[in-house]
Design an enzyme around this catalytic site. Structure first.
Site, PDB file in Angstrom:
ATOM      1  N   ASP A  18      23.776  -3.014-106.882  1.00 22.47           N
ATOM      2  CA  ASP A  18      22.489  -3.666-107.156  1.00 22.47           C
ATOM      3  C   ASP A  18      21.673  -3.841-105.875  1.00 22.47           C
ATOM      4  OD1 ASP A  18      20.607  -4.800-108.823  1.00 22.47           O
ATOM      5  OD2 ASP A  18      21.443  -6.818-108.654  1.00 22.47           O
ATOM      6  N   HIS A  35      16.310   3.911-105.147  1.00 17.78           N
ATOM      7  CA  HIS A  35      17.395   4.551-105.910  1.00 17.78           C
ATOM      8  C   HIS A  35      17.903   5.798-105.185  1.00 17.78           C
ATOM      9  CE1 HIS A  35      16.974   1.741-109.107  1.00 17.78           C
ATOM     10  NE2 HIS A  35      15.773   2.144-109.472  1.00 17.78           N
ATOM     11  N   THR A  64      23.330  -0.583-120.323  1.00 18.05           N
ATOM     12  CA  THR A  64      22.664  -0.480-121.637  1.00 18.05           C
ATOM     13  C   THR A  64      21.387  -1.328-121.651  1.00 18.05           C
ATOM     14  OG1 THR A  64      24.218  -2.184-122.426  1.00 18.05           O
ATOM     15  CG2 THR A  64      24.704   0.086-123.030  1.00 18.05           C
ATOM     16  N   ARG A  69      13.548  -1.110-118.516  1.00 23.75           N
ATOM     17  CA  ARG A  69      12.682  -0.823-117.359  1.00 23.75           C
ATOM     18  C   ARG A  69      11.523   0.105-117.749  1.00 23.75           C
ATOM     19  NH1 ARG A  69      16.458  -1.160-112.025  1.00 23.75           N
ATOM     20  NH2 ARG A  69      17.572  -3.020-112.711  1.00 23.75           N
ATOM     21  N   LEU A 129      41.338  10.813-105.748  1.00 20.77           N
ATOM     22  CA  LEU A 129      40.485   9.664-106.102  1.00 20.77           C
ATOM     23  C   LEU A 129      39.716  10.014-107.372  1.00 20.77           C
ATOM     24  CD1 LEU A 129      38.813   7.016-105.547  1.00 20.77           C
ATOM     25  CD2 LEU A 129      37.292   8.428-104.146  1.00 20.77           C
ATOM     26  N   GLU A 200      39.517  -9.540-109.203  1.00 19.50           N
ATOM     27  CA  GLU A 200      39.018 -10.377-108.124  1.00 19.50           C
ATOM     28  C   GLU A 200      37.567  -9.980-107.853  1.00 19.50           C
ATOM     29  OE1 GLU A 200      40.739 -12.771-106.461  1.00 19.50           O
ATOM     30  OE2 GLU A 200      42.478 -12.444-107.763  1.00 19.50           O
TER      31      GLU A 200
HETATM   32  C1  IPE Z   1      23.258  -4.197-113.002  1.00 16.45           C
HETATM   33  O1  IPE Z   1      22.123  -4.414-112.251  1.00 16.45           O
HETATM   34  C2  IPE Z   1      23.296  -2.783-113.491  1.00 16.45           C
HETATM   35  C3  IPE Z   1      23.531  -1.758-112.478  1.00 16.45           C
HETATM   36  C4  IPE Z   1      23.761  -1.963-111.208  1.00 16.45           C
HETATM   37  C5  IPE Z   1      23.514  -0.404-112.971  1.00 16.45           C
HETATM   38  P1  IPE Z   1      20.815  -5.030-112.896  1.00 16.45           P
HETATM   39  O2  IPE Z   1      19.810  -5.133-111.818  1.00 16.45           O
HETATM   40  O3  IPE Z   1      20.414  -4.262-114.105  1.00 16.45           O
HETATM   41  O4  IPE Z   1      21.300  -6.470-113.373  1.00 16.45           O
HETATM   42  P2  IPE Z   1      20.462  -7.774-113.700  1.00 16.45           P
HETATM   43  O5  IPE Z   1      19.341  -7.362-114.593  1.00 16.45           O
HETATM   44  O6  IPE Z   1      19.956  -8.309-112.394  1.00 16.45           O
HETATM   45  O7  IPE Z   1      21.432  -8.698-114.343  1.00 16.45           O
HETATM   46  C1  IPE Z   2      20.470  -1.288-109.145  1.00 20.09           C
HETATM   47  O1  IPE Z   2      19.368  -1.622-108.374  1.00 20.09           O
HETATM   48  C2  IPE Z   2      20.392   0.109-109.702  1.00 20.09           C
HETATM   49  C3  IPE Z   2      20.129   0.170-111.148  1.00 20.09           C
HETATM   50  C4  IPE Z   2      20.122  -0.837-111.967  1.00 20.09           C
HETATM   51  C5  IPE Z   2      19.867   1.498-111.706  1.00 20.09           C
HETATM   52  P1  IPE Z   2      18.118  -2.337-109.019  1.00 20.09           P
HETATM   53  O2  IPE Z   2      17.152  -1.300-109.471  1.00 20.09           O
HETATM   54  O3  IPE Z   2      18.535  -3.294-110.071  1.00 20.09           O
HETATM   55  O4  IPE Z   2      17.532  -3.107-107.767  1.00 20.09           O
HETATM   56  P2  IPE Z   2      16.910  -4.562-107.764  1.00 20.09           P
HETATM   57  O5  IPE Z   2      17.934  -5.490-108.342  1.00 20.09           O
HETATM   58  O6  IPE Z   2      15.667  -4.507-108.600  1.00 20.09           O
HETATM   59  O7  IPE Z   2      16.639  -4.834-106.340  1.00 20.09           O
HETATM   60 MG    MG Z   3      19.016  -5.273-110.033  1.00 15.54          MG
END
Ligand code: IPE
Ligand code: IPE
Ligand code: MG
Length: 233
Positions: A18, A35, A64, A69, A129, A200
């Site tokens: 994230d 990304h 899911t 987005r 792996l 963990e």
């Molecule tokens: C979790 O991140 C999903 C992935 C890393 C693929 P999100 O950014 O979607 O999670 P929330 O919305 O902050 O909970």
């Molecule tokens: C996680 O990064 C990747 C995906 C969910 C695809 P984010 O796109 O959620 O990045 P933030 O949380 O908005 O910074």
């Molecule tokens: Mg995010």
């Protein structure tokens, strides 16, 4: 050199990758650039995990819930998945990585589905792996799919944990020992709900594109000092 058990390293690490969007926004860039930077981090983490002797790495790439987005961001991610599958599979194969997918990948269209299946087939004999890409993955969806499988097989009740467990997406993959979340949020966001019953957790504020091999090693060492009790006194 100490073997894996002596070091008490995790066999299976799951990562909620994230913070890509915020990494880009902080620099005044479009989210998709974040990304793309995140995709680079994946390569480094796969290499380091392999070097550390980790056997399974589950990477949360699209949930899911991420369909909420904008179409621009979703299309951009689809394109990045396509590029990754086109350009990185050969390299991963040559490094002994087995690629697998968890989630309903088919929602990303027939070409990505085919590339994903091809990558699985192409790397299926590797054992050093295993990298599991969780794409259009939801922990609740996985449990619902398992229940529906039981129903369609007309399995007679009472349903056991084992019956349910064996119908998860990748039942032969052991449960994650360590779950890492980058980006500063303290939540699971629907990742590996069934499998993480005794995992963990390790949280870091670092955005995913900044996460590197050294940081992975830090998380692994932190884990190695923990005592897992599984309910025993
Ligand atoms: C979790 O991140 C999903 C992935 C890393 C693929 P999100 O950014 O979607 O999670 P929330 O919305 O902050 O909970
Ligand atoms: C996680 O990064 C990747 C995906 C969910 C695809 P984010 O796109 O959620 O990045 P933030 O949380 O908005 O910074
Ligand atoms: Mg995010």
């Amino acid at each position: 050199m100490a073997d894996k058990d002596d070091r008490n390293f995790p066999g299976h690490i799951g990562i909620i990758m994230d913070g890509n969007g915020r990494w880009a926004e902080k620099r005044g860039l479009a989210r998709i650039i974040g990304h793309r930077a995140g995709m680079k981090a994946v390569e480094e983490i796969v290499d380091r995990a392999s070097g550390l002797g980790i056997k399974y790495l589950s990477l949360y790439a699209f949930s899911t819930e991420n369909w909420r987005r904008t179409p621009i961001e979703i299309d951009g991610l689809r394109e990045l998945f396509r590029i990754y599958l086109m350009n990185k599979v050969e390299k991963m194969r040559s490094r002994g990585v087995r690629i697998r997918f968890a989630g309903r990948v088919d929602a990303f269209g027939p070409d990505i589905t085919k590339s994903a299946r091809d990558a699985e087939e192409y790397t299926k004999n590797n054992a050093k792996l295993t990298v599991v890409f969780c794409v259009n993955y939801g922990g609740r969806q996985e449990i619902v799919d398992a229940v529906n499988n039981l129903l369609s097989e007309r399995v007679e009740g009472p349903v056991t944990e084992e019956a349910l467990r064996s119908r998860m997406y990748l039942p032969d993959v052991p449960d994650p020992d360590l779950l890492i979340r980058t980006g500063g949020e303290l939540r699971m966001s629907n990742f590996l709900l069934w499998e993480s019953a005794y995992s963990e957790y390790y949280f870091t504020d670092m955005y995913w594109p900044d996460f590197n091999g050294e940081e992975l090693e830090k998380a692994v060492l932190d884990y190695s000092r923990r005592e897992r009790r599984y309910g025993v006194a």
